[in-house]
Write a protein that holds these residues in place. Structure first.
Motif, PDB file in Angstrom:
ATOM      1  N   LEU A 226     -78.667 -49.430 -54.903  1.00  0.00           N
ATOM      2  CA  LEU A 226     -78.804 -48.392 -55.929  1.00  0.00           C
ATOM      3  C   LEU A 226     -79.530 -48.937 -57.159  1.00  0.00           C
ATOM      4  O   LEU A 226     -80.371 -48.248 -57.743  1.00  0.00           O
ATOM      5  N   ALA A 227     -79.218 -50.174 -57.543  1.00  0.00           N
ATOM      6  CA  ALA A 227     -79.914 -50.795 -58.678  1.00  0.00           C
ATOM      7  C   ALA A 227     -81.401 -50.942 -58.371  1.00  0.00           C
ATOM      8  O   ALA A 227     -82.248 -50.711 -59.237  1.00  0.00           O
ATOM      9  N   ARG A 228     -81.720 -51.323 -57.142  1.00  0.00           N
ATOM     10  CA  ARG A 228     -83.131 -51.456 -56.732  1.00  0.00           C
ATOM     11  C   ARG A 228     -83.844 -50.114 -56.848  1.00  0.00           C
ATOM     12  O   ARG A 228     -84.995 -50.039 -57.270  1.00  0.00           O
ATOM     13  N   THR A 229     -83.146 -49.048 -56.481  1.00  0.00           N
ATOM     14  CA  THR A 229     -83.740 -47.713 -56.479  1.00  0.00           C
ATOM     15  C   THR A 229     -83.875 -47.133 -57.882  1.00  0.00           C
ATOM     16  O   THR A 229     -84.921 -46.584 -58.219  1.00  0.00           O
ATOM     17  N   TYR A 230     -82.816 -47.279 -58.696  1.00  0.00           N
ATOM     18  CA  TYR A 230     -82.779 -46.560 -59.974  1.00  0.00           C
ATOM     19  C   TYR A 230     -83.034 -47.416 -61.212  1.00  0.00           C
ATOM     20  O   TYR A 230     -83.380 -46.869 -62.259  1.00  0.00           O
ATOM     21  N   THR A 231     -82.840 -48.723 -61.115  1.00  0.00           N
ATOM     22  CA  THR A 231     -83.059 -49.599 -62.282  1.00  0.00           C
ATOM     23  C   THR A 231     -83.807 -50.866 -61.856  1.00  0.00           C
ATOM     24  O   THR A 231     -83.281 -51.974 -61.973  1.00  0.00           O
ATOM     25  N   PRO A 232     -85.036 -50.721 -61.366  1.00  0.00           N
ATOM     26  CA  PRO A 232     -85.760 -51.893 -60.851  1.00  0.00           C
ATOM     27  C   PRO A 232     -85.983 -52.981 -61.899  1.00  0.00           C
ATOM     28  O   PRO A 232     -86.057 -54.157 -61.541  1.00  0.00           O
ATOM     29  N   LEU A 233     -86.059 -52.631 -63.168  1.00  0.00           N
ATOM     30  CA  LEU A 233     -86.262 -53.660 -64.198  1.00  0.00           C
ATOM     31  C   LEU A 233     -85.042 -54.558 -64.349  1.00  0.00           C
ATOM     32  O   LEU A 233     -85.177 -55.736 -64.690  1.00  0.00           O
ATOM     33  N   LEU A 234     -83.863 -54.032 -64.095  1.00  0.00           N
ATOM     34  CA  LEU A 234     -82.652 -54.860 -64.119  1.00  0.00           C
ATOM     35  C   LEU A 234     -82.418 -55.541 -62.774  1.00  0.00           C
ATOM     36  O   LEU A 234     -81.909 -56.657 -62.713  1.00  0.00           O
ATOM     37  N   TYR A 235     -82.777 -54.840 -61.705  1.00  0.00           N
ATOM     38  CA  TYR A 235     -82.543 -55.341 -60.351  1.00  0.00           C
ATOM     39  C   TYR A 235     -83.287 -56.647 -60.078  1.00  0.00           C
ATOM     40  O   TYR A 235     -82.704 -57.596 -59.564  1.00  0.00           O
ATOM     41  N   LYS A 236     -84.562 -56.695 -60.423  1.00  0.00           N
ATOM     42  CA  LYS A 236     -85.383 -57.857 -60.054  1.00  0.00           C
ATOM     43  C   LYS A 236     -84.857 -59.172 -60.632  1.00  0.00           C
ATOM     44  O   LYS A 236     -84.662 -60.132 -59.888  1.00  0.00           O
ATOM     45  N   PRO A 237     -84.594 -59.268 -61.940  1.00  0.00           N
ATOM     46  CA  PRO A 237     -84.069 -60.545 -62.436  1.00  0.00           C
ATOM     47  C   PRO A 237     -82.675 -60.848 -61.887  1.00  0.00           C
ATOM     48  O   PRO A 237     -82.347 -62.012 -61.618  1.00  0.00           O
ATOM     49  N   MET A 238     -81.851 -59.803 -61.681  1.00  0.00           N
ATOM     50  CA  MET A 238     -80.516 -60.017 -61.130  1.00  0.00           C
ATOM     51  C   MET A 238     -80.602 -60.648 -59.737  1.00  0.00           C
ATOM     52  O   MET A 238     -79.906 -61.601 -59.426  1.00  0.00           O
ATOM     53  N   VAL A 239     -81.488 -60.107 -58.915  1.00  0.00           N
ATOM     54  CA  VAL A 239     -81.627 -60.624 -57.552  1.00  0.00           C
ATOM     55  C   VAL A 239     -82.145 -62.062 -57.567  1.00  0.00           C
ATOM     56  O   VAL A 239     -81.640 -62.917 -56.841  1.00  0.00           O
ATOM     57  N   ILE A 240     -83.113 -62.341 -58.398  1.00  0.00           N
ATOM     58  CA  ILE A 240     -83.652 -63.707 -58.466  1.00  0.00           C
ATOM     59  C   ILE A 240     -82.573 -64.688 -58.920  1.00  0.00           C
ATOM     60  O   ILE A 240     -82.406 -65.758 -58.324  1.00  0.00           O
ATOM     61  N   ILE A 241     -81.799 -64.324 -59.938  1.00  0.00           N
ATOM     62  CA  ILE A 241     -80.750 -65.215 -60.446  1.00  0.00           C
ATOM     63  C   ILE A 241     -79.676 -65.461 -59.389  1.00  0.00           C
ATOM     64  O   ILE A 241     -79.323 -66.607 -59.099  1.00  0.00           O
ATOM     65  N   PHE A 242     -79.158 -64.386 -58.790  1.00  0.00           N
ATOM     66  CA  PHE A 242     -78.094 -64.560 -57.810  1.00  0.00           C
ATOM     67  C   PHE A 242     -78.598 -65.183 -56.513  1.00  0.00           C
ATOM     68  O   PHE A 242     -77.878 -65.951 -55.874  1.00  0.00           O
TER      69      PHE A 242
END
Length: 116
Positions: A81-97
């Motif tokens: 859902l984050a990837r779909t609706y908030t890609p600006l938050l999703y990308k750094p979150m995915v890289i960090i985790f």
């Protein structure tokens, strides 16, 4: 989703799920939904276990937070859902985790080989 993004997505889901279910830093989040059980083992030492509460919403959430597989589904759904609706938050979150998950796997491997 490319294969690289899928792998990063999987690594991030792995690390975020472990953070929620196992890591000491999120113990505060699990504690209201768990009962502390102490037992004395055959060597006379006290062992402490945390089990989900018996019933109700707190019991259901305790069961969810103590189950790696269950929590993993919800973490993955949230990430999607984050990837779909908030890609600006999703990308750094995915890289960090994902990086933290990979680092954890490397550290586990290093510890198993007694390197360093």
């Amino acid at each position: 989703m490319t294969w690289l993004e899928f792998v990063l997505f999987g690594m991030a889901a792995f690390r975020l799920t472990r953070l929620i279910v196992f890591d000491q830093i999120t113990d505060w989040m699990r504690r209201p939904f768990m009962d502390k059980v102490e037992e004395i083992n055959s060597e006379g030492e006290t062992e402490v276990y945390f089990l989900p509460k018996e019933s109700g919403l707190r019991g259901w959430l305790g069961a969810l937070l103590s189950c790696y597989w269950c929590t993993g589904i919800w973490v993955t759904a949230g990430m999607f859902l984050a990837r779909t609706y908030t890609p600006l938050l999703y990308k750094p979150m995915v890289i960090i985790f994902a990086a933290a998950g990979l680092a954890a796997l490397i550290e586990t491997w290093v510890q198993s080989k007694n390197i360093g």
